[in-house]
Design a protein around this motif. Structure first.
Motif, PDB file in Angstrom:
ATOM      1  N   PHE A  15       0.549  -0.941   0.140  1.00 49.77           N
ATOM      2  CA  PHE A  15       0.032  -0.111   0.156  1.00 49.77           C
ATOM      3  C   PHE A  15       0.580   1.439  -0.006  1.00 49.77           C
ATOM      4  N   GLY A  16       2.147   1.608   0.536  1.00 51.95           N
ATOM      5  CA  GLY A  16       2.850   2.198   0.636  1.00 51.95           C
ATOM      6  C   GLY A  16       3.218   2.604  -0.475  1.00 51.95           C
ATOM      7  N   ALA A  17       4.445   1.994  -0.892  1.00 50.17           N
ATOM      8  CA  ALA A  17       4.730   2.059  -2.081  1.00 50.17           C
ATOM      9  C   ALA A  17       3.828   1.603  -3.468  1.00 50.17           C
ATOM     10  N   GLY A  18       3.361   0.478  -3.421  1.00 51.09           N
ATOM     11  CA  GLY A  18       3.524  -0.524  -4.762  1.00 51.09           C
ATOM     12  C   GLY A  18       2.171   0.922  -5.171  1.00 51.09           C
ATOM     13  N   LEU A  19       0.620   1.271  -4.399  1.00 52.68           N
ATOM     14  CA  LEU A  19      -0.687   1.322  -4.494  1.00 52.68           C
ATOM     15  C   LEU A  19      -0.174   2.923  -5.254  1.00 52.68           C
ATOM     16  N   SER A  20       1.246   3.528  -4.187  1.00 47.48           N
ATOM     17  CA  SER A  20       1.372   4.700  -4.208  1.00 47.48           C
ATOM     18  C   SER A  20       1.900   4.819  -6.318  1.00 47.48           C
ATOM     19  N   PHE A  21       2.617   4.439  -6.644  1.00 47.94           N
ATOM     20  CA  PHE A  21       3.538   3.939  -7.709  1.00 47.94           C
ATOM     21  C   PHE A  21       2.323   3.638  -8.797  1.00 47.94           C
ATOM     22  N   VAL A  22       1.156   3.414  -7.733  1.00 47.03           N
ATOM     23  CA  VAL A  22       0.239   2.930  -9.581  1.00 47.03           C
ATOM     24  C   VAL A  22      -0.145   4.023  -9.680  1.00 47.03           C
ATOM     25  N   VAL A  23      -0.750   4.687  -8.725  1.00 46.87           N
ATOM     26  CA  VAL A  23      -1.563   5.831  -8.791  1.00 46.87           C
ATOM     27  C   VAL A  23      -1.099   7.373  -9.395  1.00 46.87           C
ATOM     28  N   TYR A  24       0.864   6.624  -9.131  1.00 48.79           N
ATOM     29  CA  TYR A  24       2.117   8.259  -9.942  1.00 48.79           C
ATOM     30  C   TYR A  24       1.720   7.506 -11.228  1.00 48.79           C
ATOM     31  N   VAL A  25       1.597   6.621 -11.506  1.00 45.46           N
ATOM     32  CA  VAL A  25       2.259   5.894 -13.596  1.00 45.46           C
ATOM     33  C   VAL A  25       0.790   6.568 -14.021  1.00 45.46           C
ATOM     34  N   VAL A  26      -0.289   6.014 -13.647  1.00 47.43           N
ATOM     35  CA  VAL A  26      -1.848   6.640 -13.865  1.00 47.43           C
ATOM     36  C   VAL A  26      -1.783   8.039 -14.225  1.00 47.43           C
ATOM     37  N   GLY A  27      -1.344   8.752 -12.959  1.00 46.53           N
ATOM     38  CA  GLY A  27      -1.310  10.214 -13.335  1.00 46.53           C
ATOM     39  C   GLY A  27      -0.920  10.949 -13.994  1.00 46.53           C
ATOM     40  N   LEU A  28       0.700   9.891 -14.633  1.00 42.64           N
ATOM     41  CA  LEU A  28       1.518  10.727 -15.524  1.00 42.64           C
ATOM     42  C   LEU A  28       0.729  10.233 -17.377  1.00 42.64           C
ATOM     43  N   ARG A  29       0.279   9.416 -17.515  1.00 41.59           N
ATOM     44  CA  ARG A  29      -0.972   9.104 -18.150  1.00 41.59           C
ATOM     45  C   ARG A  29      -1.293  10.204 -18.829  1.00 41.59           C
ATOM     46  N   HIS A  30      -2.181  11.149 -18.105  1.00 47.35           N
ATOM     47  CA  HIS A  30      -3.332  11.709 -18.238  1.00 47.35           C
ATOM     48  C   HIS A  30      -2.000  13.234 -18.013  1.00 47.35           C
ATOM     49  N   THR A  31      -1.047  13.334 -18.125  1.00 54.27           N
ATOM     50  CA  THR A  31      -0.560  14.711 -18.139  1.00 54.27           C
ATOM     51  C   THR A  31       0.556  14.506 -18.908  1.00 54.27           C
ATOM     52  N   LYS A  32       0.841  16.294 -19.489  1.00 48.97           N
ATOM     53  CA  LYS A  32       2.028  16.508 -20.414  1.00 48.97           C
ATOM     54  C   LYS A  32       3.144  16.436 -19.497  1.00 48.97           C
ATOM     55  N   PRO A  33       4.321  15.283 -20.567  1.00 48.05           N
ATOM     56  CA  PRO A  33       5.392  15.319 -20.068  1.00 48.05           C
ATOM     57  C   PRO A  33       6.262  16.684 -19.918  1.00 48.05           C
ATOM     58  N   SER A  34       6.104  17.440 -20.101  1.00 43.84           N
ATOM     59  CA  SER A  34       6.489  19.119 -19.008  1.00 43.84           C
ATOM     60  C   SER A  34       6.625  19.178 -17.845  1.00 43.84           C
ATOM     61  N   THR A  35       4.650  19.075 -17.981  1.00 41.19           N
ATOM     62  CA  THR A  35       4.416  19.468 -16.371  1.00 41.19           C
ATOM     63  C   THR A  35       4.588  18.461 -15.839  1.00 41.19           C
ATOM     64  N   ALA A  36       4.846  16.766 -15.795  1.00 46.42           N
ATOM     65  CA  ALA A  36       4.376  15.482 -14.806  1.00 46.42           C
ATOM     66  C   ALA A  36       6.940  15.981 -14.465  1.00 46.42           C
ATOM     67  N   ALA A  37       7.262  16.845 -15.556  1.00 45.62           N
ATOM     68  CA  ALA A  37       8.684  16.352 -15.086  1.00 45.62           C
ATOM     69  C   ALA A  37       8.754  17.642 -13.898  1.00 45.62           C
ATOM     70  N   VAL A  38       8.176  18.927 -14.219  1.00 45.19           N
ATOM     71  CA  VAL A  38       8.711  20.458 -13.569  1.00 45.19           C
ATOM     72  C   VAL A  38       7.337  19.502 -12.031  1.00 45.19           C
ATOM     73  N   THR A  39       6.869  18.995 -11.817  1.00 42.68           N
ATOM     74  CA  THR A  39       6.150  18.203 -10.894  1.00 42.68           C
ATOM     75  C   THR A  39       6.888  17.785 -10.034  1.00 42.68           C
ATOM     76  N   GLY A  40       6.818  16.129 -10.309  1.00 37.13           N
ATOM     77  CA  GLY A  40       8.455  16.096 -10.014  1.00 37.13           C
ATOM     78  C   GLY A  40       8.605  15.941  -8.746  1.00 37.13           C
ATOM     79  N   LEU A  41       9.494  17.449  -9.554  1.00 37.49           N
ATOM     80  CA  LEU A  41      10.548  18.481  -8.310  1.00 37.49           C
ATOM     81  C   LEU A  41       9.800  18.740  -6.799  1.00 37.49           C
ATOM     82  N   ILE A  42       8.577  18.852  -7.283  1.00 35.51           N
ATOM     83  CA  ILE A  42       7.998  18.807  -5.416  1.00 35.51           C
ATOM     84  C   ILE A  42       8.195  17.978  -5.227  1.00 35.51           C
ATOM     85  N   GLU A  43       8.472  16.255  -5.285  1.00 37.81           N
ATOM     86  CA  GLU A  43       8.095  15.373  -4.313  1.00 37.81           C
ATOM     87  C   GLU A  43       9.548  16.048  -3.536  1.00 37.81           C
TER      88      GLU A  43
END
Length: 88
Positions: A15-43
């Motif tokens: 749940f802590g790692a697996g589920l959050s990773f799946v949600v992250y990857v699904v979110g990336l599919r609906h986001t432009k690459p440039s936005t995803a890259a910049v937003t990933g910097l906030i982690e």
């Protein structure tokens, strides 16, 4: 590891790692690459803030300085990206 420890470790992994990773990857599919890259910097910034608020960790001036640099960079990149986008 005892039975309960193993169950807790598996739950944390699934749940802590697996589920959050799946949600992250699904979110990336609906986001432009440039936005995803910049937003990933906030982690790292979010992880530091959660550690401070939830776990009571303390941050020094270098960590806060890093947060300012991250926020400034992400904001600048998003503003520059928005200026390049044609308005609808």
């Amino acid at each position: 590891l005892a039975g309960m420890d193993l169950a807790a470790l598996l739950a944390l992994g699934v749940f802590g790692a697996g589920l959050s990773f799946v949600v992250y990857v699904v979110g990336l599919r609906h986001t432009k690459p440039s936005t995803a890259a910049v937003t990933g910097l906030i982690e790292p910034l979010a992880a530091s803030l959660f550690g401070m608020m939830i776990l009571g960790q303390s941050l020094g001036w270098m960590q806060f300085g890093g947060m300012v640099i991250i926020l400034t960079t992400v904001t600048g990149l998003n503003v520059a990206n928005a200026r390049q986008q044609p308005s609808d």
